[in-house]
Write a protein that holds these residues in place. Sequence first.
Motif, short mmCIF file in Angstrom:
data_model
loop_
_atom_site.label_atom_id
_atom_site.label_comp_id
_atom_site.label_asym_id
_atom_site.label_seq_id
_atom_site.Cartn_x
_atom_site.Cartn_y
_atom_site.Cartn_z
N GLY A 168 0.84 -1.21 -0.05
CA GLY A 168 -0.06 0.14 -0.12
C GLY A 168 0.92 1.25 0.05
N MET A 169 2.20 1.18 -0.38
CA MET A 169 3.13 2.44 -0.41
C MET A 169 2.90 2.99 -1.76
N LEU A 170 2.11 2.62 -2.94
CA LEU A 170 2.39 2.93 -4.10
C LEU A 170 0.79 2.58 -4.75
N THR A 171 0.16 3.89 -5.04
CA THR A 171 -1.09 3.78 -5.44
C THR A 171 -0.91 3.64 -7.23
N PRO A 172 -1.10 2.53 -7.78
CA PRO A 172 -0.88 2.20 -9.25
C PRO A 172 -1.63 3.16 -10.41
N THR A 173 -1.18 3.59 -11.22
CA THR A 173 -2.13 4.01 -12.32
C THR A 173 -2.40 2.79 -13.00
N PRO A 174 -3.53 2.94 -13.99
CA PRO A 174 -3.97 1.66 -14.81
C PRO A 174 -2.80 1.00 -15.46
N ALA A 175 -2.07 1.85 -15.99
CA ALA A 175 -0.93 1.25 -16.70
C ALA A 175 0.09 0.26 -15.94
N LEU A 176 0.39 0.95 -14.69
CA LEU A 176 1.41 0.23 -13.66
C LEU A 176 0.54 -0.90 -13.24
N SER A 177 -0.59 -0.84 -13.00
CA SER A 177 -1.61 -1.98 -12.43
C SER A 177 -1.62 -3.21 -13.56
N ASP A 178 -1.63 -2.59 -14.88
CA ASP A 178 -1.70 -3.94 -15.80
C ASP A 178 -0.44 -4.40 -15.84
N TYR A 179 0.76 -3.74 -15.74
CA TYR A 179 1.90 -4.06 -16.08
C TYR A 179 2.22 -5.09 -14.69
N VAL A 180 2.01 -4.85 -13.64
CA VAL A 180 2.21 -5.58 -12.63
C VAL A 180 1.38 -6.98 -12.64
N GLU A 181 0.23 -6.88 -13.23
CA GLU A 181 -0.74 -8.18 -13.38
C GLU A 181 0.06 -9.15 -14.34
N ARG A 182 0.75 -8.33 -15.54
CA ARG A 182 1.44 -9.23 -16.42
C ARG A 182 2.70 -9.85 -15.70
N LEU A 183 3.25 -9.15 -14.92
CA LEU A 183 4.38 -9.53 -14.11
C LEU A 183 3.88 -11.10 -13.41
N ARG A 184 2.96 -10.76 -12.50
CA ARG A 184 2.51 -11.64 -11.67
C ARG A 184 1.91 -12.78 -12.34
N ALA A 185 1.68 -12.93 -13.61
CA ALA A 185 0.95 -13.98 -14.37
C ALA A 185 2.20 -14.84 -14.93
N ARG A 186 3.19 -14.31 -14.74
CA ARG A 186 4.66 -15.30 -15.41
C ARG A 186 4.76 -16.64 -14.46
N PRO A 187 4.61 -17.51 -15.21
CA PRO A 187 4.88 -18.88 -14.68
C PRO A 187 5.92 -18.78 -13.57
N ALA A 188 7.30 -18.04 -13.96
CA ALA A 188 8.24 -18.11 -13.11
C ALA A 188 7.90 -17.29 -11.66
N TYR A 189 6.97 -16.18 -11.87
CA TYR A 189 7.06 -15.38 -10.65
C TYR A 189 6.00 -16.21 -9.63
N VAL A 190 5.03 -16.94 -10.28
CA VAL A 190 4.13 -17.68 -9.76
C VAL A 190 5.04 -19.05 -8.64
N ARG A 191 6.02 -19.76 -9.72
CA ARG A 191 6.90 -20.58 -8.84
C ARG A 191 7.49 -20.02 -7.82
N ALA A 192 8.29 -18.93 -7.94
CA ALA A 192 9.12 -18.38 -7.25
C ALA A 192 8.36 -17.94 -5.75
N ASN A 193 7.37 -17.61 -5.97
CA ASN A 193 6.41 -17.09 -5.00
C ASN A 193 5.88 -18.44 -3.89
N ALA A 194 5.60 -19.37 -4.85
CA ALA A 194 5.18 -20.49 -4.04
C ALA A 194 6.44 -21.07 -3.30
N ILE A 195 7.49 -20.96 -3.83
CA ILE A 195 8.70 -21.54 -3.12
C ILE A 195 8.98 -20.82 -2.01
N ASP A 196 8.94 -19.51 -1.99
CA ASP A 196 9.45 -18.62 -1.03
C ASP A 196 8.19 -18.71 0.11
#
Length: 197
Positions: A168-196
Motif C-alpha cells: 500500500g505504499m504505491l497507488t498504481p495507475t491503470p498502466a502500472l496495475s496492468d504491468y504488474v498483473e502481467r508480471l504476476r502472471a509469469r509462471p516463473a513469478y508464480v513458482r518463485a512465490n510458491a517456493i518462498d
Amino acid sequence: MDLILYTNPQSRGRTARFMLEEVGVPYETVILDYEGAMKTPEYLAINPMGKVPALRHGDQTVTECAAICAYLADAFPDAGLAPPPARRGDYYRWLFFAAGPVEAAIMDRYRKLEPDDEQQRMLGYGDFDRTIAAIDAAVTRHPWLAGDDFSAADVYAGSQIDWPMQFGMLTPTPALSDYVERLRARPAYVRANAIDG
Ligand SMILES: N[C@@H](CCC(=O)N[C@@H](CS)C(=O)NCC(=O)O)C(=O)O
C-alpha cells in the motif's frame, strides 16, 4: 551445485529467485536467518554487507539484486532475458533506474521523508511521483520496459514496484496495475512465490 542462491524468504532474495526461475536452470538455495547466519565470517566473505541475496556461480560471486538479474541474463543467454547488446538502451536505463532512483524513492517514502524543492534538485530521484511517473510512461508505451519482449529489467524493476504496491505504499495507475498483473502472471513469478511462500 554450480549455482547457489543465498537468501531469506522474507527479503529481496525473492526477486533473485524470480530471476532464477525465469532462467530455468537448477540451483541450490541456502536460507540464512537475519539474526545469525547473515553475519557469520563465512557469509561476510560472500557479501561483506551481511545482506541477502547473493549468488555464487562457479567461481563468481554476485551481490545486489539488480546485478544478479543482469548477470544471470548474460550467463544464460538461451533464456532470452536480455536484448542484443546493440539494443540495450532501455534495458540498462530501467535496470539502473530501478536500483538507484526507484529504490531511494521507495525507501524515503517508507521512512516518511518527503524532499523539499531544493532537496529534489540534489536527490537522484527528484521526488516519488516523478520517479513512478517515469516507469508509468515506459509501460504505457510498450508492454515491457525494454520494449515488446520481457527481460531481466522487468524482473528487477517490476519487482521494485510490485512490493510497495502490495504494502500500500504505491497507488498504481491503470498502466502500472496492468504491468504488474502481467508480471504476476509469469509462471516463473508464480513458482518463485510458491517456493518462498
Ligand atoms: N541493495 C541490496 C539490498 C539487500 C538488502 O537490504 N537485503 C536485506 C533484506 S531485503 C537484508 O539482507 N537485510 C539484513 C541486514 O541488513 O542485516 C540488494 O538490492 O540486493
